[in-house]
Design a protein around this motif. Structure first.
Motif, PDB file in Angstrom:
ATOM      1  N   GLY A   1      -8.534   3.725  -4.176  1.00 23.54           N
ATOM      2  CA  GLY A   1      -7.724   3.951  -5.275  1.00 23.54           C
ATOM      3  C   GLY A   1      -8.012   5.441  -5.864  1.00 23.54           C
ATOM      4  O   GLY A   1      -8.882   6.034  -5.771  1.00 23.54           O
ATOM      5  N   ASN A   2      -6.643   5.916  -6.738  1.00 25.54           N
ATOM      6  CA  ASN A   2      -6.851   7.014  -7.205  1.00 25.54           C
ATOM      7  C   ASN A   2      -7.301   7.060  -8.589  1.00 25.54           C
ATOM      8  O   ASN A   2      -6.240   6.733  -9.634  1.00 25.54           O
ATOM      9  CB  ASN A   2      -5.553   7.829  -7.067  1.00 25.54           C
TER      10      ASN A   2
ATOM     11  N   VAL B   1       0.728  -1.193   0.069  1.00 30.85           N
ATOM     12  CA  VAL B   1      -0.058  -0.104   0.294  1.00 30.85           C
ATOM     13  C   VAL B   1       0.841   1.292   0.035  1.00 30.85           C
ATOM     14  O   VAL B   1       0.723   2.212  -0.895  1.00 30.85           O
ATOM     15  CB  VAL B   1      -1.058   0.115   1.233  1.00 30.85           C
ATOM     16  N   ASN B   2       1.955   1.175   0.868  1.00 31.97           N
ATOM     17  CA  ASN B   2       2.928   2.517   0.734  1.00 31.97           C
ATOM     18  C   ASN B   2       3.484   2.859  -0.651  1.00 31.97           C
ATOM     19  O   ASN B   2       3.694   3.953  -0.916  1.00 31.97           O
ATOM     20  CB  ASN B   2       3.924   2.137   1.814  1.00 31.97           C
ATOM     21  N   VAL B   3       3.814   1.533  -1.313  1.00 32.36           N
ATOM     22  CA  VAL B   3       4.650   1.741  -2.579  1.00 32.36           C
ATOM     23  C   VAL B   3       3.344   2.572  -3.629  1.00 32.36           C
ATOM     24  O   VAL B   3       3.808   3.394  -4.238  1.00 32.36           O
ATOM     25  CB  VAL B   3       4.746   0.229  -3.235  1.00 32.36           C
ATOM     26  N   LEU B   4       2.069   1.947  -3.500  1.00 35.94           N
ATOM     27  CA  LEU B   4       0.934   2.640  -4.223  1.00 35.94           C
ATOM     28  C   LEU B   4       0.874   3.967  -4.002  1.00 35.94           C
ATOM     29  O   LEU B   4       0.486   4.685  -4.648  1.00 35.94           O
ATOM     30  CB  LEU B   4      -0.176   1.608  -4.321  1.00 35.94           C
TER      31      LEU B   4
ATOM     32  N   GLY C   1       1.246   7.603  -5.928  1.00 36.50           N
ATOM     33  CA  GLY C   1      -0.040   8.056  -6.143  1.00 36.50           C
ATOM     34  C   GLY C   1      -1.116   7.561  -6.834  1.00 36.50           C
ATOM     35  O   GLY C   1      -2.136   7.974  -7.063  1.00 36.50           O
ATOM     36  N   LEU C   2      -1.082   6.073  -6.695  1.00 34.94           N
ATOM     37  CA  LEU C   2      -2.179   5.036  -7.377  1.00 34.94           C
ATOM     38  C   LEU C   2      -3.239   4.909  -6.309  1.00 34.94           C
ATOM     39  O   LEU C   2      -4.400   4.428  -6.588  1.00 34.94           O
ATOM     40  CB  LEU C   2      -1.531   4.054  -7.739  1.00 34.94           C
ATOM     41  N   VAL C   3      -2.773   5.335  -4.942  1.00 34.79           N
ATOM     42  CA  VAL C   3      -3.916   5.141  -4.110  1.00 34.79           C
ATOM     43  C   VAL C   3      -3.786   6.191  -2.945  1.00 34.79           C
ATOM     44  O   VAL C   3      -2.637   6.668  -2.849  1.00 34.79           O
ATOM     45  CB  VAL C   3      -3.971   3.566  -3.215  1.00 34.79           C
ATOM     46  N   SER C   4      -4.825   6.712  -2.184  1.00 35.61           N
ATOM     47  CA  SER C   4      -4.770   7.502  -1.151  1.00 35.61           C
ATOM     48  C   SER C   4      -5.160   6.811   0.287  1.00 35.61           C
ATOM     49  O   SER C   4      -5.903   5.751  -0.063  1.00 35.61           O
ATOM     50  CB  SER C   4      -5.287   8.688  -1.366  1.00 35.61           C
ATOM     51  N   HIS C   5      -4.722   7.233   1.226  1.00 41.38           N
ATOM     52  CA  HIS C   5      -5.489   6.713   2.496  1.00 41.38           C
ATOM     53  C   HIS C   5      -5.679   7.991   3.250  1.00 41.38           C
ATOM     54  O   HIS C   5      -5.373   9.134   3.477  1.00 41.38           O
ATOM     55  CB  HIS C   5      -4.536   5.844   3.355  1.00 41.38           C
ATOM     56  N   HIS C   6      -6.464   7.480   4.444  1.00 38.95           N
ATOM     57  CA  HIS C   6      -7.260   8.515   5.363  1.00 38.95           C
ATOM     58  C   HIS C   6      -7.529   7.848   6.484  1.00 38.95           C
ATOM     59  O   HIS C   6      -7.567   6.631   6.673  1.00 38.95           O
ATOM     60  CB  HIS C   6      -8.383   9.270   5.097  1.00 38.95           C
ATOM     61  N   ARG C   7      -7.454   8.319   7.494  1.00 34.33           N
ATOM     62  CA  ARG C   7      -7.836   7.737   8.951  1.00 34.33           C
ATOM     63  C   ARG C   7      -9.286   7.886   9.227  1.00 34.33           C
ATOM     64  O   ARG C   7      -9.883   8.742   9.073  1.00 34.33           O
ATOM     65  CB  ARG C   7      -7.262   8.430  10.085  1.00 34.33           C
TER      66      ARG C   7
END
Length: 115
Positions: free
Chosen positions: A82-83, A60-63, A67-73
């Motif tokens: 996914g972006n 997930v960190n590589v993605l 910029g292919l994925v984003s994350h939020h809490r």
């Protein structure tokens, strides 16, 4: 170095390298596919693969770096999404490569037809 025609996308050469390195792995491609369809936590993703939570988190960190994925809490969870914009830009880049190579093949065909 060959230009990646960055003017056709918002990607620098370094961005292009990161994106295609990230997409070179089948697990990461699957994570992108899943998170484009539905947001998921790292735990939910880890349950789908025969690997540790830490290994999935690294994917997930590589993605995310590409910029292919984003994350939020969301509470205690880290939710992954996914972006689609990055995927569309990557597709435009691939389309530009396809046009370039089709043009070269057409020119080669024309030269061979002359002989």
């Amino acid at each position: 170095m060959v230009s990646h025609q960055a003017h056709e996308t918002d990607f620098s050469d370094a961005d292009v390298d990161r994106i295609f390195r990230a997409l070179a792995d089948a697990t990461r491609r699957d994570i992108v596919r899943r998170t484009l369809a539905e947001e998921a936590s790292v735990s939910e993703l880890a349950d789908r693969y025969d690997m540790s939570f830490a290994a999935v988190r690294k994917h997930v960190n590589v993605l995310a770096e590409a910029g292919l994925v984003s994350h939020h809490r969301a509470g205690r969870e880290r939710r992954i999404r996914g972006n689609p914009d990055a995927i569309r830009q990557a597709q435009r880049l691939l389309d530009s490569y396809e046009r370039l190579w089709r043009s070269r093949i057409d020119r080669l065909d024309a030269l061979l037809a002359e002989d």
